[in-house]
Design a protein around this motif. Structure first.
Motif, mmCIF file in Angstrom:
data_model
loop_
_atom_site.group_PDB
_atom_site.id
_atom_site.type_symbol
_atom_site.label_atom_id
_atom_site.label_comp_id
_atom_site.label_asym_id
_atom_site.label_seq_id
_atom_site.Cartn_x
_atom_site.Cartn_y
_atom_site.Cartn_z
ATOM 1 N N VAL A 1 0.836 -1.207 0.000
ATOM 2 C CA VAL A 1 0.000 0.000 0.000
ATOM 3 C C VAL A 1 0.866 1.250 0.000
ATOM 4 O O VAL A 1 0.655 2.185 -0.793
ATOM 5 C CB VAL A 1 -0.956 0.006 1.215
ATOM 6 N N PHE A 2 1.874 1.297 0.863
ATOM 7 C CA PHE A 2 2.721 2.479 0.967
ATOM 8 C C PHE A 2 3.680 2.617 -0.220
ATOM 9 O O PHE A 2 4.045 3.725 -0.602
ATOM 10 C CB PHE A 2 3.498 2.468 2.282
ATOM 11 N N PHE A 3 4.075 1.501 -0.795
ATOM 12 C CA PHE A 3 4.943 1.576 -1.977
ATOM 13 C C PHE A 3 4.229 2.306 -3.125
ATOM 14 O O PHE A 3 4.785 3.214 -3.744
ATOM 15 C CB PHE A 3 5.374 0.181 -2.434
ATOM 16 N N PHE A 4 2.994 1.919 -3.381
ATOM 17 C CA PHE A 4 2.253 2.531 -4.479
ATOM 18 C C PHE A 4 1.789 3.948 -4.150
ATOM 19 O O PHE A 4 1.440 4.711 -5.049
ATOM 20 C CB PHE A 4 1.060 1.656 -4.856
ATOM 21 N N SER A 5 1.826 4.315 -2.854
ATOM 22 C CA SER A 5 1.468 5.676 -2.453
ATOM 23 C C SER A 5 2.701 6.572 -2.304
ATOM 24 O O SER A 5 2.582 7.723 -1.905
ATOM 25 C CB SER A 5 0.693 5.643 -1.128
ATOM 26 N N LYS A 6 3.884 6.013 -2.582
ATOM 27 C CA LYS A 6 5.153 6.737 -2.496
ATOM 28 C C LYS A 6 5.479 7.217 -1.081
ATOM 29 O O LYS A 6 6.115 8.244 -0.896
ATOM 30 C CB LYS A 6 5.168 7.931 -3.465
ATOM 31 N N ILE A 7 5.039 6.466 -0.086
ATOM 32 C CA ILE A 7 5.393 6.764 1.309
ATOM 33 C C ILE A 7 6.469 5.745 1.682
ATOM 34 O O ILE A 7 6.218 4.746 2.345
ATOM 35 C CB ILE A 7 4.153 6.684 2.233
ATOM 36 N N TYR A 8 7.672 6.016 1.214
ATOM 37 C CA TYR A 8 8.712 5.002 1.205
ATOM 38 C C TYR A 8 9.246 4.617 2.588
ATOM 39 O O TYR A 8 9.550 3.453 2.838
ATOM 40 C CB TYR A 8 9.861 5.465 0.310
ATOM 41 N N ALA A 9 9.388 5.598 3.467
ATOM 42 C CA ALA A 9 9.906 5.261 4.799
ATOM 43 C C ALA A 9 8.909 4.398 5.559
ATOM 44 O O ALA A 9 9.290 3.455 6.251
ATOM 45 C CB ALA A 9 10.234 6.526 5.585
ATOM 46 N N ASP A 10 7.619 4.718 5.427
ATOM 47 C CA ASP A 10 6.608 3.882 6.067
ATOM 48 C C ASP A 10 6.571 2.490 5.435
ATOM 49 O O ASP A 10 6.257 1.510 6.109
ATOM 50 C CB ASP A 10 5.232 4.543 5.977
ATOM 51 N N MET A 11 6.854 2.413 4.135
ATOM 52 C CA MET A 11 6.977 1.105 3.492
ATOM 53 C C MET A 11 8.121 0.323 4.137
ATOM 54 O O MET A 11 7.973 -0.853 4.497
ATOM 55 C CB MET A 11 7.238 1.272 2.002
ATOM 56 N N GLY A 12 9.260 0.998 4.295
ATOM 57 C CA GLY A 12 10.398 0.354 4.952
ATOM 58 C C GLY A 12 10.099 -0.007 6.393
ATOM 59 O O GLY A 12 10.524 -1.054 6.886
ATOM 60 N N LEU A 13 9.337 0.863 7.058
ATOM 61 C CA LEU A 13 8.949 0.591 8.444
ATOM 62 C C LEU A 13 8.133 -0.687 8.529
ATOM 63 O O LEU A 13 8.299 -1.492 9.449
ATOM 64 C CB LEU A 13 8.144 1.771 8.995
ATOM 65 N N ASN A 14 7.255 -0.896 7.557
ATOM 66 C CA ASN A 14 6.433 -2.104 7.588
ATOM 67 C C ASN A 14 7.224 -3.354 7.252
ATOM 68 O O ASN A 14 6.892 -4.447 7.722
ATOM 69 C CB ASN A 14 5.225 -1.943 6.656
ATOM 70 N N ILE A 15 8.290 -3.205 6.469
ATOM 71 C CA ILE A 15 9.206 -4.333 6.286
ATOM 72 C C ILE A 15 9.856 -4.676 7.638
ATOM 73 O O ILE A 15 9.997 -5.840 8.010
ATOM 74 C CB ILE A 15 10.272 -4.002 5.225
ATOM 75 N N TYR A 16 10.229 -3.632 8.360
ATOM 76 C CA TYR A 16 10.780 -3.812 9.709
ATOM 77 C C TYR A 16 9.747 -4.476 10.623
ATOM 78 O O TYR A 16 10.084 -5.368 11.408
ATOM 79 C CB TYR A 16 11.191 -2.453 10.259
ATOM 80 N N TYR A 17 8.481 -4.052 10.513
ATOM 81 C CA TYR A 17 7.418 -4.645 11.334
ATOM 82 C C TYR A 17 7.274 -6.140 11.055
ATOM 83 O O TYR A 17 7.012 -6.927 11.966
ATOM 84 C CB TYR A 17 6.082 -3.962 11.052
ATOM 85 N N VAL A 18 7.400 -6.516 9.779
ATOM 86 C CA VAL A 18 7.316 -7.930 9.426
ATOM 87 C C VAL A 18 8.393 -8.719 10.175
ATOM 88 O O VAL A 18 8.125 -9.771 10.765
ATOM 89 C CB VAL A 18 7.473 -8.123 7.899
ATOM 90 N N ALA A 19 9.613 -8.168 10.171
ATOM 91 C CA ALA A 19 10.729 -8.853 10.837
ATOM 92 C C ALA A 19 10.564 -8.861 12.351
ATOM 93 O O ALA A 19 10.755 -9.892 13.007
ATOM 94 C CB ALA A 19 12.046 -8.182 10.451
ATOM 95 N N ILE A 20 10.165 -7.711 12.920
ATOM 96 C CA ILE A 20 10.090 -7.651 14.384
ATOM 97 C C ILE A 20 8.869 -8.399 14.909
ATOM 98 O O ILE A 20 8.819 -8.764 16.084
ATOM 99 C CB ILE A 20 10.116 -6.191 14.893
ATOM 100 N N SER A 21 7.886 -8.659 14.049
ATOM 101 C CA SER A 21 6.757 -9.493 14.463
ATOM 102 C C SER A 21 7.241 -10.904 14.784
ATOM 103 O O SER A 21 6.764 -11.544 15.730
ATOM 104 C CB SER A 21 5.691 -9.539 13.362
ATOM 105 N N ILE A 22 8.199 -11.371 14.001
ATOM 106 C CA ILE A 22 8.793 -12.688 14.265
ATOM 107 C C ILE A 22 9.568 -12.645 15.576
ATOM 108 O O ILE A 22 9.450 -13.540 16.420
ATOM 109 C CB ILE A 22 9.703 -13.099 13.098
ATOM 110 N N TYR A 23 10.350 -11.559 15.775
ATOM 111 C CA TYR A 23 11.111 -11.404 17.010
ATOM 112 C C TYR A 23 10.172 -11.281 18.213
ATOM 113 O O TYR A 23 10.395 -11.905 19.257
ATOM 114 C CB TYR A 23 12.000 -10.160 16.921
ATOM 115 N N GLY A 24 9.115 -10.473 18.072
ATOM 116 C CA GLY A 24 8.188 -10.274 19.179
ATOM 117 C C GLY A 24 7.485 -11.563 19.569
ATOM 118 O O GLY A 24 7.327 -11.858 20.758
#
Length: 202
Positions: free
Chosen positions: A40-63
């Motif tokens: 969603v954020f990639f196609f809306s050009k909100i790139y840092a939030d896109m990257g943040l959600n990639i981080y969320y994917v990873a930290i969900s596993i850690y959490g």
């Protein structure tokens, strides 16, 4: 894309409900929500939030691992499933940890803003960098059950409402209004019903 956004809104609300209850299934739901919002954020050009959600994917596993490990430790210590498993446990920031968290946010903001401003076509580099920097740190705080993470989320969610309004992401804007309200509810619930601990393994 709009259907994908609506799906992210629904799973995002479910995630926050589970977060308030400290149910570890929140990490699974959060994984799905974050994965949706990467696109969603990639196609809306909100790139840092896109990257943040990639981080969320990873930290969900850690959490999920962190919270599962904690319960396994309690079970091993008690010889059976611990009655306290359903309790809301939290700990507070120390002054030293607060200083470290603020330093991390400032460093992340500066780095993200520089990248977004000079290397992308992001229309909102400062706001995007701010919400992403605070979100990265606040999610780590949640994984460690630090109660003040709710305050950080209230701030981030309020700023995000305005950013998503600017980008025309109205369902997501509604989601973040709900996030801001429920973050205040989460802070109250953890404080009112939770058990404060100094256990560093949380």
């Amino acid at each position: 894309m709009q259907l994908l956004e609506y799906f992210g809104v629904l799973t995002g609300l479910l995630y926050l409900f589970l977060e308030i209850r400290q149910h570890r299934a929140m990490w699974v739901v959060g994984f799905l929500t974050s994965l949706v919002y990467v696109f969603v954020f990639f196609f809306s050009k909100i790139y840092a939030d896109m990257g943040l959600n990639i981080y969320y994917v990873a930290i969900s596993i850690y959490g999920f691992w962190q919270w599962t490990r904690r319960r396994e430790v309690e079970t091993a210590q008690n010889g059976e499933a611990a009655p306290s498993q359903e309790a809301i446990l939290y700990r507070n920031m120390t002054p030293l940890l607060f200083a470290g968290i603020c330093s991390a946010i400032l460093a992340l903001f500066a780095l993200l803003y520089y990248f977004l401003h000079y290397f992308t076509d992001s229309p909102i580099p400062a706001g995007d960098a701010f919400t992403t920097a605070v979100g990265i740190v606040a999610t780590w705080m949640l994984a460690r059950r630090i109660i003040e993470h709710w305050i950080f989320w209230i701030i981030v969610n309020c700023v995000s409402v305005y950013l998503y309004y600017l980008r025309g992401l109205y369902p997501t804007m509604f989601l973040y209004i709900c996030y801001a309200i429920l973050a205040a509810v989460g802070l109250y619930t953890w404080k009112k019903k939770g058990i404060r601990t100094h256990d560093s393994t949380l």
